[in-house]
Design a protein around this motif. Structure first.
Motif, short mmCIF file in Angstrom:
data_model
loop_
_atom_site.label_atom_id
_atom_site.label_comp_id
_atom_site.label_asym_id
_atom_site.label_seq_id
_atom_site.Cartn_x
_atom_site.Cartn_y
_atom_site.Cartn_z
N ALA A 1 31.56 33.73 37.85
CA ALA A 1 32.43 34.86 37.64
C ALA A 1 32.00 35.76 36.27
O ALA A 1 31.32 35.48 35.56
N ALA A 2 32.59 37.01 36.51
CA ALA A 2 32.00 37.95 35.35
C ALA A 2 33.37 37.83 34.37
O ALA A 2 33.09 38.46 33.32
N VAL A 3 34.50 37.32 34.79
CA VAL A 3 35.69 37.32 33.88
C VAL A 3 36.31 35.88 33.94
O VAL A 3 36.41 35.36 34.93
N ALA A 4 36.37 35.35 32.68
CA ALA A 4 37.22 33.97 32.45
C ALA A 4 38.33 34.24 32.01
O ALA A 4 38.77 35.41 31.06
N LEU B 1 47.94 45.54 36.89
CA LEU B 1 47.01 44.82 36.05
C LEU B 1 47.73 43.40 35.77
O LEU B 1 47.00 42.41 35.70
N ARG B 2 49.26 43.43 35.60
CA ARG B 2 49.53 42.27 35.36
C ARG B 2 49.26 41.12 36.62
O ARG B 2 49.22 39.98 36.41
N GLU B 3 49.61 41.67 37.77
CA GLU B 3 49.48 40.83 38.99
C GLU B 3 48.29 40.35 39.05
O GLU B 3 47.80 39.18 39.54
N LEU B 4 47.27 41.23 38.81
CA LEU B 4 45.61 40.81 38.97
C LEU B 4 45.26 39.85 38.08
O LEU B 4 44.53 38.89 38.39
N ILE B 5 46.05 40.01 36.64
CA ILE B 5 45.54 38.89 35.89
C ILE B 5 46.20 37.65 36.02
O ILE B 5 45.36 36.69 35.92
N ALA B 6 47.14 37.57 36.71
CA ALA B 6 47.80 36.42 37.17
C ALA B 6 46.86 35.77 38.35
O ALA B 6 46.81 34.53 38.46
N TYR B 7 46.57 36.60 39.24
CA TYR B 7 45.59 36.38 40.31
C TYR B 7 44.40 35.64 39.91
O TYR B 7 43.90 34.49 40.46
N LEU B 8 43.99 36.21 38.85
CA LEU B 8 42.41 35.60 38.39
C LEU B 8 42.74 34.30 37.66
O LEU B 8 41.77 33.54 37.37
N ALA B 9 43.76 34.18 37.28
CA ALA B 9 44.50 32.73 36.38
C ALA B 9 44.59 31.64 37.20
O ALA B 9 44.89 30.60 36.99
N GLN B 10 44.72 31.69 38.63
CA GLN B 10 45.06 30.63 39.46
C GLN B 10 43.73 29.74 39.49
O GLN B 10 42.62 30.07 39.33
N PRO C 1 36.46 37.46 47.03
CA PRO C 1 37.93 38.03 46.60
C PRO C 1 38.02 38.21 45.19
O PRO C 1 38.53 39.16 44.55
N ARG C 2 37.33 37.11 44.37
CA ARG C 2 37.57 37.25 42.95
C ARG C 2 36.83 38.18 42.38
O ARG C 2 37.37 38.86 41.44
N GLN C 3 35.64 38.60 42.83
CA GLN C 3 34.88 39.57 42.26
C GLN C 3 35.31 40.79 42.47
O GLN C 3 35.35 41.72 41.56
N ARG C 4 36.24 40.96 43.82
CA ARG C 4 36.74 42.40 43.96
C ARG C 4 37.98 42.63 43.18
O ARG C 4 38.24 43.83 42.48
N ALA C 5 38.66 41.43 42.69
CA ALA C 5 39.77 41.77 41.79
C ALA C 5 39.23 41.81 40.52
O ALA C 5 39.66 42.64 39.42
N GLU C 6 37.93 41.23 39.94
CA GLU C 6 37.54 41.57 38.62
C GLU C 6 37.07 43.05 38.63
O GLU C 6 37.44 43.75 37.62
N ASP C 7 36.62 43.42 39.63
CA ASP C 7 36.28 44.97 39.54
C ASP C 7 37.51 45.86 39.33
O ASP C 7 37.29 46.94 38.73
N VAL D 1 40.31 45.08 37.83
CA VAL D 1 40.59 44.96 36.62
C VAL D 1 39.98 45.78 35.73
O VAL D 1 40.64 46.68 34.70
N LEU D 2 38.54 45.88 35.87
CA LEU D 2 37.79 46.66 34.90
C LEU D 2 38.28 48.22 35.25
O LEU D 2 38.27 49.18 34.10
N ASP D 3 38.39 48.65 36.49
CA ASP D 3 38.76 50.02 36.91
C ASP D 3 39.92 50.40 35.88
O ASP D 3 40.38 51.51 35.54
N LEU D 4 40.81 49.34 35.86
CA LEU D 4 42.38 49.76 35.26
C LEU D 4 42.53 49.75 33.54
O LEU D 4 43.48 50.31 33.31
N LEU D 5 41.32 49.10 33.04
CA LEU D 5 41.33 49.04 31.57
C LEU D 5 40.85 50.75 31.09
O LEU D 5 39.78 51.09 31.06
N ARG D 6 41.84 51.30 30.53
CA ARG D 6 41.69 52.51 30.17
C ARG D 6 42.47 52.70 28.84
O ARG D 6 43.62 52.25 28.51
N PRO D 7 41.95 53.13 27.33
CA PRO D 7 42.67 53.06 26.16
C PRO D 7 43.72 53.92 26.07
O PRO D 7 43.56 54.91 26.78
N VAL D 8 44.64 53.67 25.47
CA VAL D 8 45.66 54.50 25.13
C VAL D 8 45.77 55.03 23.58
O VAL D 8 45.49 54.22 22.86
#
Length: 275
Positions: free
Chosen positions: A24-27, A118-127, A136-142, A144-151
């Motif tokens: 996994a790329a994300v824990a 993003l909330r739902e994807l984090i819950a998805y990766l936490a299962q 499927p996990r790798q696709r979800a990780e990708d 998540v990274l696409d959704l991270l945009r600074p405000v």
């Protein structure tokens, strides 16, 4: 803080509720926090996204403090010393991104909005890893990274001045941000002229007294707003004569109005269970 009033150390050995399958790329790790509980200053070899699906987090790093309702998270670059706590009972959900597999190169902490997706994807990766195959996990990780945009928001900071007389004023205002006494009135209390106190605030905080008091009031307001208090109620409690004056000060100080910072971009499809 732990029950004895000391900062809580990070657990040794495996983290509680850590989801880190091979490859996994994300824990993902989860830490329940009590109101006012803090982890002592520490750092990670991985980038961290600190977020609370429930409650309100606060993170101290690089001389700044971020208050984080569930609508935003904080990206903490690998190797950044920081401490994390809760201004109300919270579930800290931390995502750890291994730098060698992460395309993001932010070298300073960044606030990122947490959308419903993003909330739902984090819950998805936490299962449980057994319920989520590698592909499927790798696709979800990708995603998540696409959704991270600074405000673009500014942290609110109100450091205490070193001068003992100015510090007495600052501590009194921390206890009651709505206190509207002038520096001359405070001077009569602490035994200093208004000019002396004004110099002490500039020297000790880098801000004029008026600027510092505004920062303090915004800092006091953020946990109340995050807990669901109305703008009108918060404005009164921190010393503003009208909600519109408070909203204007919040926009100037933080960069966005309170409704943008504390209102979710979209509601999650379903309530997320606590682990």
């Amino acid at each position: 803080m732990s029950p004895n009033g000391q900062p809580r150390p990070l657990p040794r050995g495996p983290l509680p509720h850590l989801i880190n399958p091979p490859g996994a790329a994300v824990a993902v790790a989860s830490f329940p926090l009590d109101d006012g509980e803090w982890f002592a200053s520490h750092q990670h070899p991985a980038h961290q996204l600190a977020w609370a699906p429930h409650g309100v987090l606060a993170v101290r790093a690089s001389g700044r403090t971020w208050v984080l309702p569930s609508t935003v998270a904080l990206w903490i670059p690998a190797g950044t010393p920081h401490s994390t706590g809760a201004t109300s009972a919270a579930l800290l959900r931390s995502l750890y991104f291994w730098p060698e597999r992460c395309p993001l190169t932010w070298d300073e902490p960044q606030v990122v909005p947490v959308s419903g997706l993003l909330r739902e994807l984090i819950a998805y990766l936490a299962q449980d890893p057994e319920a989520l195959p590698a592909e499927p996990r790798q696709r979800a990780e990708d995603v998540v990274l696409d959704l991270l945009r600074p405000v673009s928001v500014t942290t609110v900071r109100a450091p205490l001045p070193a001068d003992p007389r100015a510090r007495r004023v600052a501590e009194a205002l921390r206890a009651d941000p709505s206190d509207g006494r002038t520096l001359a009135e405070w001077g009569a209390v602490v035994g200093a002229s208004a000019r002396t106190l004004a110099r002490a605030f500039v020297t000790g905080t880098g801000m004029t007294y008026g600027q510092w008091r505004t920062q303090l009031r915004l800092q006091a307001a953020m946990p109340m707003l995050a807990a669901g208090a109305t703008v009108s109620a918060v404005a009164r409690r921190v010393g503003y004569g009208s909600p519109s004056a408070f909203v204007a000060a919040f926009r100037r100080g933080v960069g966005v109005p309170p409704g943008t910072y504390f209102a979710p971009a979209s509601a999650p499809a379903a309530a997320e269970p606590r682990p």
